[in-house]
Design a protein around this motif. Structure first.
Motif, PDB file in Angstrom:
ATOM      1  N   PHE A   1      87.808  63.875  32.643  1.00 31.27           N
ATOM      2  CA  PHE A   1      86.732  62.895  32.563  1.00 31.27           C
ATOM      3  C   PHE A   1      87.141  61.617  31.833  1.00 31.27           C
ATOM      4  CE2 PHE A   1      84.701  67.159  32.693  1.00 31.27           C
ATOM      5  CZ  PHE A   1      84.216  67.056  33.993  1.00 31.27           C
ATOM      6  N   ASP A   2      88.435  61.463  31.594  1.00 30.45           N
ATOM      7  CA  ASP A   2      89.003  60.238  31.021  1.00 30.45           C
ATOM      8  C   ASP A   2      88.327  59.824  29.721  1.00 30.45           C
ATOM      9  OD1 ASP A   2      90.787  58.151  30.853  1.00 30.45           O
ATOM     10  OD2 ASP A   2      89.543  56.779  32.025  1.00 30.45           O
ATOM     11  N   ASP A   3      88.108  60.774  28.844  1.00 35.15           N
ATOM     12  CA  ASP A   3      87.616  60.451  27.518  1.00 35.15           C
ATOM     13  C   ASP A   3      88.642  59.569  26.803  1.00 35.15           C
ATOM     14  OD1 ASP A   3      86.814  63.200  28.456  1.00 35.15           O
ATOM     15  OD2 ASP A   3      85.370  62.935  26.849  1.00 35.15           O
ATOM     16  N   TYR A   4      88.158  58.605  26.073  1.00 35.41           N
ATOM     17  CA  TYR A   4      88.997  57.749  25.233  1.00 35.41           C
ATOM     18  C   TYR A   4      89.963  56.875  26.031  1.00 35.41           C
ATOM     19  CZ  TYR A   4      87.259  60.686  21.455  1.00 35.41           C
ATOM     20  OH  TYR A   4      86.450  61.352  20.572  1.00 35.41           O
ATOM     21  N   ASN A   5      89.725  56.691  27.318  1.00 33.58           N
ATOM     22  CA  ASN A   5      90.522  55.770  28.130  1.00 33.58           C
ATOM     23  C   ASN A   5      92.007  56.131  28.177  1.00 33.58           C
ATOM     24  OD1 ASN A   5      88.057  54.207  27.094  1.00 33.58           O
ATOM     25  ND2 ASN A   5      88.800  52.821  28.669  1.00 33.58           N
ATOM     26  N   ALA A   6      92.327  57.415  28.132  1.00 34.22           N
ATOM     27  CA  ALA A   6      93.735  57.810  28.206  1.00 34.22           C
ATOM     28  C   ALA A   6      94.367  57.414  29.534  1.00 34.22           C
ATOM     29  CB  ALA A   6      93.873  59.316  27.987  1.00 34.22           C
ATOM     30  N   SER A   7      93.549  57.204  30.558  1.00 36.21           N
ATOM     31  CA  SER A   7      94.097  56.861  31.875  1.00 36.21           C
ATOM     32  C   SER A   7      94.880  55.562  31.845  1.00 36.21           C
ATOM     33  CB  SER A   7      92.985  56.768  32.915  1.00 36.21           C
ATOM     34  OG  SER A   7      92.097  55.710  32.603  1.00 36.21           O
ATOM     35  N   VAL A   8      94.484  54.619  30.989  1.00 36.94           N
ATOM     36  CA  VAL A   8      95.241  53.368  30.939  1.00 36.94           C
ATOM     37  C   VAL A   8      96.632  53.593  30.355  1.00 36.94           C
ATOM     38  CG1 VAL A   8      93.145  51.976  30.761  1.00 36.94           C
ATOM     39  CG2 VAL A   8      94.355  52.632  28.670  1.00 36.94           C
ATOM     40  N   MET A   9      96.767  54.623  29.505  1.00 39.92           N
ATOM     41  CA  MET A   9      98.089  54.979  28.998  1.00 39.92           C
ATOM     42  C   MET A   9      98.917  55.627  30.105  1.00 39.92           C
ATOM     43  SD  MET A   9      97.907  54.154  25.784  1.00 39.92           S
ATOM     44  CE  MET A   9      99.402  54.957  25.253  1.00 39.92           C
ATOM     45  N   ASN A  10      98.301  56.547  30.833  1.00 42.61           N
ATOM     46  CA  ASN A  10      99.041  57.359  31.796  1.00 42.61           C
ATOM     47  C   ASN A  10      99.401  56.609  33.068  1.00 42.61           C
ATOM     48  OD1 ASN A  10      98.704  59.521  30.015  1.00 42.61           O
ATOM     49  ND2 ASN A  10      96.769  60.123  30.953  1.00 42.61           N
ATOM     50  N   SER A  11      98.644  55.574  33.397  1.00 43.80           N
ATOM     51  CA  SER A  11      98.874  54.848  34.646  1.00 43.80           C
ATOM     52  C   SER A  11      99.817  53.670  34.481  1.00 43.80           C
ATOM     53  CB  SER A  11      97.536  54.338  35.198  1.00 43.80           C
ATOM     54  OG  SER A  11      96.959  53.399  34.302  1.00 43.80           O
ATOM     55  N   GLY A  12     100.211  53.372  33.257  1.00 40.79           N
ATOM     56  CA  GLY A  12     101.079  52.226  33.015  1.00 40.79           C
ATOM     57  C   GLY A  12     100.355  50.904  33.040  1.00 40.79           C
ATOM     58  N   SER A  13      99.031  50.931  32.963  1.00 37.38           N
ATOM     59  CA  SER A  13      98.237  49.698  33.084  1.00 37.38           C
ATOM     60  C   SER A  13      97.735  49.168  31.749  1.00 37.38           C
ATOM     61  CB  SER A  13      97.044  49.944  34.016  1.00 37.38           C
ATOM     62  OG  SER A  13      96.217  50.996  33.519  1.00 37.38           O
ATOM     63  N   LEU A  14      98.242  49.699  30.656  1.00 34.91           N
ATOM     64  CA  LEU A  14      97.765  49.323  29.328  1.00 34.91           C
ATOM     65  C   LEU A  14      98.011  47.848  29.048  1.00 34.91           C
ATOM     66  CD1 LEU A  14      96.654  50.305  26.564  1.00 34.91           C
ATOM     67  CD2 LEU A  14      99.032  50.747  25.909  1.00 34.91           C
ATOM     68  N   THR A  15      96.966  47.155  28.581  1.00 36.00           N
ATOM     69  CA  THR A  15      97.059  45.752  28.179  1.00 36.00           C
ATOM     70  C   THR A  15      96.276  45.561  26.887  1.00 36.00           C
ATOM     71  OG1 THR A  15      95.044  45.006  29.314  1.00 36.00           O
ATOM     72  CG2 THR A  15      97.091  45.079  30.624  1.00 36.00           C
ATOM     73  N   PRO A  16      96.406  44.397  26.246  1.00 37.60           N
ATOM     74  CA  PRO A  16      95.662  44.171  25.003  1.00 37.60           C
ATOM     75  C   PRO A  16      94.148  44.160  25.156  1.00 37.60           C
ATOM     76  CG  PRO A  16      97.521  42.667  25.141  1.00 37.60           C
ATOM     77  CD  PRO A  16      97.411  43.341  26.486  1.00 37.60           C
ATOM     78  N   ASP A  17      93.633  44.042  26.374  1.00 38.57           N
ATOM     79  CA  ASP A  17      92.176  43.983  26.514  1.00 38.57           C
ATOM     80  C   ASP A  17      91.581  45.174  27.251  1.00 38.57           C
ATOM     81  OD1 ASP A  17      92.060  41.472  29.190  1.00 38.57           O
ATOM     82  OD2 ASP A  17      93.131  43.368  28.999  1.00 38.57           O
ATOM     83  N   ASN A  18      92.344  46.285  27.413  1.00 39.75           N
ATOM     84  CA  ASN A  18      91.735  47.444  28.087  1.00 39.75           C
ATOM     85  C   ASN A  18      91.994  48.753  27.348  1.00 39.75           C
ATOM     86  OD1 ASN A  18      94.393  48.105  28.674  1.00 39.75           O
ATOM     87  ND2 ASN A  18      94.119  48.217  30.888  1.00 39.75           N
ATOM     88  N   LEU A  19      92.247  48.679  26.046  1.00 42.75           N
ATOM     89  CA  LEU A  19      92.470  49.911  25.295  1.00 42.75           C
ATOM     90  C   LEU A  19      91.214  50.751  25.200  1.00 42.75           C
ATOM     91  CD1 LEU A  19      94.749  47.870  24.122  1.00 42.75           C
ATOM     92  CD2 LEU A  19      94.826  49.446  22.204  1.00 42.75           C
ATOM     93  N   GLY A  20      90.055  50.102  25.216  1.00 43.77           N
ATOM     94  CA  GLY A  20      88.798  50.830  25.136  1.00 43.77           C
ATOM     95  C   GLY A  20      88.754  51.732  23.918  1.00 43.77           C
ATOM     96  N   ASN A  21      88.332  52.979  24.122  1.00 45.15           N
ATOM     97  CA  ASN A  21      88.177  53.909  23.013  1.00 45.15           C
ATOM     98  C   ASN A  21      89.494  54.459  22.474  1.00 45.15           C
ATOM     99  OD1 ASN A  21      85.425  53.634  23.027  1.00 45.15           O
ATOM    100  ND2 ASN A  21      85.069  55.401  24.325  1.00 45.15           N
ATOM    101  N   PHE A  22      90.603  54.002  23.037  1.00 46.13           N
ATOM    102  CA  PHE A  22      91.891  54.418  22.493  1.00 46.13           C
ATOM    103  C   PHE A  22      92.321  53.526  21.326  1.00 46.13           C
ATOM    104  CE2 PHE A  22      96.181  56.147  22.599  1.00 46.13           C
ATOM    105  CZ  PHE A  22      95.929  57.445  23.009  1.00 46.13           C
TER     106      PHE A  22
END
Length: 557
Positions: free
Chosen positions: A86-107
């Motif tokens: 259910f992608d708690d804490y926005n871990a998907s942005v870490m796993n997909s390689g899409s992490l940026t300074p404005d999409n960390l969310g709850n991480f």
């Protein structure tokens, strides 16, 4: 990593302590539902209440939804350890390689952690002038010194060097602060933990509260990180010596490896626990915050939200201590759960494993099933089974941390704890430091102590050395410390995340054949991508917009 001095604007967090009170003196003019700043710093009991609130910097065993300071299970699903449906804490942005300074969310933990540091600074600036017992004052000061050090450790392992802010901000403060190097921050944290240990004397038994032993244990972890390849690329032996000495100082304290049922290590008070964060069921609003609800299989009406990966399952060796990749191990991928490391059976719920007391799952028995997990296609815990929207995608769930002595579907919760420091972690810290200092025999000795406790009778070969021994140390950490928040950081400090986190996350599809046998087909569950910049989190865009900070390497502001 050396950083240029940069300017950072840190917002001043306003202190507000709200404590319900009940006074017999009805003429008392002090408000009965809150306390002024002056009141707090003139009453040691109120100062202690202030301290208690600062413990929120520590992770706990609850799912706190949007509380971004508590990323316990999320750290597993942001590594090769687990999958979060259910992608708690926005871990998907870490796993997909899409992490940026404005999409960390709850991480992202930047702002809330600096907020706690501000409150720690306020406390430390006031506590010496609070009237009352000196010993109690020293204890509280020691606890807050530890909590501030823990906050800084959280920040530097995520972001690298950060501004070291040691005094509270007020309206007249100069809000421009430079960014310190990682080594400066790490040394500060280590020194603060020594200071905390001194204030707390030799306490080792105050369950759930910071003690001298807790401070020394955290120091061991901090210095291990500082000595690791990520922050010690030249392999400076002095750093490894400090890490070794810090671990040995804790080993010499009166703690012992827990020799009882391994699963109970994580649900009962025992001799191995050095520092834990307690959770009281009285203050939990429902089972929806609990470990069992989030980790249990769907056929038991759990959510299977954080599910072990096949990658993690494959890291568990065989009962004789051999790795499953060893041709002599006897491992059979079509009989994958036979004769495995005893910790596998305590940590993982797999197809056919009993889970919970039979009386807690009578509905399963009513349809001709049992309390054995059925992850095979068509089973009660499969996509075709009960609560199918909650089925485990990997076809495993975690047993670790689950209290199976109560029915999580009917009872609100049990008191829980999250492990901050325990003795086996310190053994592993010591083994790793000794290896890098060239003391292979000592490293093997401490690995064998952990393996023996786990139930593996065969000792490691005394000839283990070099890469083979290094890999064995890393494998032991992966197994022993799974779901405890270490793997995410271990692969980064070892500088191997570009390998481990660029592999597909795997699961298994199990087919039950007409003759009762089963066929295991290992499948990709999720594509994972790790980029070089992901060794550190980016400083959040909201902070960058207010400052002239230089972003962490390879991120675009």
């Amino acid at each position: 990593m050396t950083y240029m001095k940069n300017k950072i604007f840190i917002c001043c967090y306003i202190l507000c302590v709200m404590i319900t009170a009940c006074k017999k003196d009805v003429l008392n003019k002090t408000p009965l539902d809150s306390y002024t700043d002056q009141s707090v710093w003139n009453d040691l009991s109120l100062a202690e209440a202030f301290t208690n609130n600062l413990y929120n910097v520590l992770p706990n065993a609850e799912h706190n939804w949007d509380n971004t300071t508590n990323r316990t299970w999320a750290l597993s699903s942001a590594s090769d350890e687990a999958y979060n449906k259910f992608d708690d804490y926005n871990a998907s942005v870490m796993n997909s390689g899409s992490l940026t300074p404005d999409n960390l969310g709850n991480f992202d933990i930047w702002a809330p952690t600096f907020g706690i540091i501000q409150n720690c600074n306020i406390f430390l600036s006031k506590i010496d002038n609070v009237p009352g017992d000196q010993a109690r004052r020293d204890r509280l000061k020691g606890e807050v010194t530890y909590l501030r050090a823990y906050a800084y450790f959280k920040l530097i392992r995520d972001y690298g060097g950060v501004p070291l802010i040691k005094e509270p901000f007020n309206l007249n403060s100069d809000f421009e602060k430079g960014r310190n190097t990682y080594d400066e921050c790490s040394n500060f944290v280590s020194d603060e933990l020594d200071k905390a240990a001194g204030l707390l004397k030799n306490g080792t038994t105050t369950y759930g509260r910071v003690t001298a032993a807790a401070a020394l244990a955290l120091k061991s972890t901090v210095l291990l990180y500082a000595a690791s390849p990520q922050w010690n690329p030249t392999n400076d032996q002095a750093k490894w010596t400090k890490a070794s000495d810090a671990a040995k100082a804790v080993i010499d304290l009166p703690f012992q490896l827990f020799k009882g049922n391994y699963a109970d290590l994580f649900t009962t008070k025992n001799s191995e626990l050095i520092m834990v964060r307690l959770t009281n069921k009285q203050y939990m609003w429902s089972a929806f915050q609990g470990v069992e609800m989030f980790l249990s299989p769907s056929g038991f009406h759990g959510w299977a939200s954080f599910a072990p990966s096949q990658n993690l399952v494959n890291s568990f060796g065989m009962a004789d201590g051999k790795e499953i990749t060893d041709p002599a191990s006897g491992y059979n991928p079509q009989q994958p759960y036979a004769n495995r490391d005893p910790r596998f059976y305590q940590d993982i719920v797999y197809d056919g494993r009993p889970f919970g007391k039979p009386e807690f799952c009578k509905d399963r028995y009513n349809v001709g099933s049992t309390n054995a997990a059925e992850f095979y296609e068509g089973g009660l815990d499969s996509p075709q089974g009960w609560d199918k929207w909650n089925n485990s995608v990997t076809r495993y769930t975690f047993r670790k941390y689950c209290d199976t002595t109560y029915n999580f579907n009917d009872e609100t919760q049990t008191n829980k704890f999250w492990v901050i420091s325990r003795l086996s972690e310190i053994y592993l810290n010591y083994a790793e430091a000794q290896f890098y200092l060239g003391n292979n025999a000592k490293a093997i000795e401490y690995l064998d102590l952990i393996r023996e406790r786990a139930g593996i009778k065969n000792k490691l070969p005394t000839t283990l050395s070099g890469t083979a021994l290094e890999n064995r140390i890393r494998n032991e950490r992966q197994i022993e410390l799974c779901l405890e928040g270490h793997r995410y950081y271990d692969v980064r400090r070892w500088k191997i995340a570009n390998v481990t986190e660029n592999k597909p996350l795997m699961g298994v599809i199990i087919t039950k054949n007409g003759n009762g046998s089963k066929t295991y087909n290992y499948v990709q569950v999720q594509t994972r991508m790790f980029k070089p910049e992901h060794y550190l989190l980016p400083i959040p865009k909201s902070e960058m917009n207010r400052t002239k900070l230089t972003q962490n390497p390879n991120y675009t502001n």
